[in-house]
Design a protein around this motif. Sequence first.
Motif, short mmCIF file in Angstrom:
data_model
loop_
_atom_site.label_atom_id
_atom_site.label_comp_id
_atom_site.label_asym_id
_atom_site.label_seq_id
_atom_site.Cartn_x
_atom_site.Cartn_y
_atom_site.Cartn_z
N ALA A 129 65.62 -97.13 14.90
CA ALA A 129 66.22 -97.25 13.57
C ALA A 129 67.74 -97.35 13.74
N CYS A 130 68.37 -98.19 12.92
CA CYS A 130 69.82 -98.39 12.99
C CYS A 130 70.41 -98.01 11.64
N ALA A 131 71.03 -96.85 11.57
CA ALA A 131 71.52 -96.34 10.29
C ALA A 131 72.76 -95.49 10.53
N ASP A 132 73.63 -95.43 9.53
CA ASP A 132 74.85 -94.60 9.61
C ASP A 132 75.60 -94.85 10.91
N ARG A 133 75.70 -96.12 11.29
CA ARG A 133 76.42 -96.55 12.49
C ARG A 133 75.89 -95.87 13.75
N SER A 134 74.61 -95.59 13.76
CA SER A 134 73.97 -94.94 14.91
C SER A 134 72.64 -95.58 15.19
N VAL A 135 72.18 -95.38 16.43
CA VAL A 135 70.85 -95.82 16.84
C VAL A 135 69.99 -94.58 17.03
N PHE A 136 68.84 -94.56 16.35
CA PHE A 136 67.87 -93.47 16.47
C PHE A 136 66.68 -94.03 17.25
N TRP A 137 66.45 -93.47 18.45
CA TRP A 137 65.48 -94.08 19.36
C TRP A 137 64.66 -92.98 20.01
N ARG A 138 63.39 -93.24 20.26
CA ARG A 138 62.52 -92.21 20.82
C ARG A 138 61.70 -92.73 22.00
N ASN A 139 61.30 -91.78 22.85
CA ASN A 139 60.30 -92.05 23.87
C ASN A 139 59.14 -91.07 23.64
N ASP A 140 58.38 -90.73 24.67
CA ASP A 140 57.24 -89.83 24.49
C ASP A 140 57.63 -88.35 24.60
N LYS A 141 58.92 -88.08 24.76
CA LYS A 141 59.35 -86.68 24.93
C LYS A 141 60.47 -86.27 23.98
N GLU A 142 61.27 -87.22 23.52
CA GLU A 142 62.41 -86.84 22.69
C GLU A 142 62.84 -88.00 21.81
N ILE A 143 63.60 -87.66 20.78
CA ILE A 143 64.28 -88.67 19.96
C ILE A 143 65.77 -88.37 20.05
N ILE A 144 66.58 -89.42 20.15
CA ILE A 144 68.02 -89.26 20.28
C ILE A 144 68.74 -90.01 19.17
N ARG A 145 69.98 -89.56 18.92
CA ARG A 145 70.89 -90.31 18.05
C ARG A 145 72.14 -90.61 18.85
N VAL A 146 72.47 -91.89 19.01
CA VAL A 146 73.71 -92.29 19.67
C VAL A 146 74.56 -93.06 18.70
N SER A 147 75.85 -92.82 18.73
CA SER A 147 76.78 -93.44 17.79
C SER A 147 77.24 -94.81 18.30
N LEU A 148 77.23 -95.78 17.40
CA LEU A 148 77.83 -97.08 17.68
C LEU A 148 78.99 -97.36 16.72
N SER A 149 79.59 -96.29 16.23
CA SER A 149 80.70 -96.43 15.30
C SER A 149 81.96 -96.87 16.02
N ALA A 150 82.73 -97.71 15.36
CA ALA A 150 84.01 -98.15 15.93
C ALA A 150 85.06 -97.06 15.84
N SER A 151 84.86 -96.09 14.95
CA SER A 151 85.82 -95.00 14.77
C SER A 151 85.38 -93.75 15.54
N PRO A 152 86.32 -92.96 16.05
CA PRO A 152 85.95 -91.71 16.74
C PRO A 152 85.18 -90.78 15.81
N GLU A 153 84.20 -90.08 16.34
CA GLU A 153 83.40 -89.15 15.54
C GLU A 153 83.45 -87.75 16.13
#
Length: 460
Positions: A436-460
């Motif tokens: 899922a691509c929302a709030d300038r982040s990528v939400f991605w999962r495998n069989d053990k965890e889900i992660i949120r990584v930021s793709l924002s151009a601004s520092p967070e």
Amino acid sequence: MNRLLSLFAGLLFAIAPLARCDDWPQWLGPQRDGVWRESGLAASFPKEGPKLRWRTPIGSGYAGPAVAGGRVYLTDRSLKPKANKPPNPFKRITQPGYERVVCLDEASGKQLWEHQYDCDYTMSYSAGPRATPTVDGDRVYTLGGEGDLLCLETATGKPVWHKHLSSEESPTPVWGFAGHPLVDGDRVICLTAGKDPASGMGVVTAFDKHTGAIIWTALPDKEPGYSAPIIVNAGGRRQLIVWHPASIDGLDPETGKVYWTQAFGPAKQGLTVGTPRFAHDERFGDLLFLSTQYEGSMVLKLDANEPGASVLWKRAGKIDKKTEALHSLMASPIVRGGNVYGIDSYGELRCLDLANGDRRWATAEATTYDAGPQKWSTAFLIPIGERGQRFLIPNEHGDLILADLDPQGYHEISRAHVLEPTNKDPQRPVVWCFPACADRSVFWRNDKEIIRVSLSASPE
């Protein structure tokens, strides 16, 4: 004071477009077309890679997450004690276990609620559910691998209704139920078991989204396939597009009336998987593109004046290992700027001329790297912005890639490894989940965890 208020209001108006953030409430995002329309995204990754916001342990599954209203929704699977998956992932045996719907806080990844239910698996490739949840206001709709269709309260996870879509007469498809639910008005539309004497349900069924009651059902056939339904505006009507192993059909989404049918196949092993792609082309008008592993690719021209379709072109190789245009399996191709971009059945990223299917170029740089052709090697193509050539490409290795795709070739900008490939069903480690691509982040999962990584151009 009035002048200061005016200046302040003007400043807020100027900042608002920059601060716009989008949800990703269903399969392929807000408009069900896979385009990431948010502004303020990074033009490239930092040297150390995108910033990890959080990671949360989960169970296994192929279903991507949905993000809406500050929450993340996903489904997963766990085995009951002493139950085991078969050594051969193709084998269909009864595997006692549970499916679960999980809701997380979007900002922190903290679990807010879960709803778990008994679900014994009988399907091949049994890691877990396949369908992305669909969020609609204060309800979330989920479809499990064995056909459990649920409506839950988004605030609490409390079940509103629960339907089971398979029966002894029409069992679960070989690779499970995978047609991501589509909410349209008061209806939730799903692929169902096919020609089912017990329930009377055909390949596609509309349920009352409030009660789960059947509103209509259509297209009785032996199997539903795995392709998500979509709605397009063409020929002066809203048309529900349903692609199943026998044909692709245009229906009235309110009544289930079949407007038109175009044969394609029948698809070998029932493998209609990718979502049909709708596009308007200045030369040909409204088009639908679809592709299968074995039958190749086809473009339909939709009638401009009334619901109807005719074949613009069809291209197929003799076998899926020696292909002409594009033989896609899981990842839905993208139509953009008079071109088609997609992943072939042995992993090549290809560009086709939309006018006739001629191949412009092919590369393994985004998919198999130096390994050469690998059957079912997969990457997902996410266009960034309404127009242009920038794409986000999450691949089965757990890498995120930023690249420009145009008729001249593949131009990589950034690459970062963010998620471990944990699923080994295809006899190699893979990530086969659409993020899922929302709030300038990528939400991605495998069989053990889900992660949120930021793709924002601004520092967070």
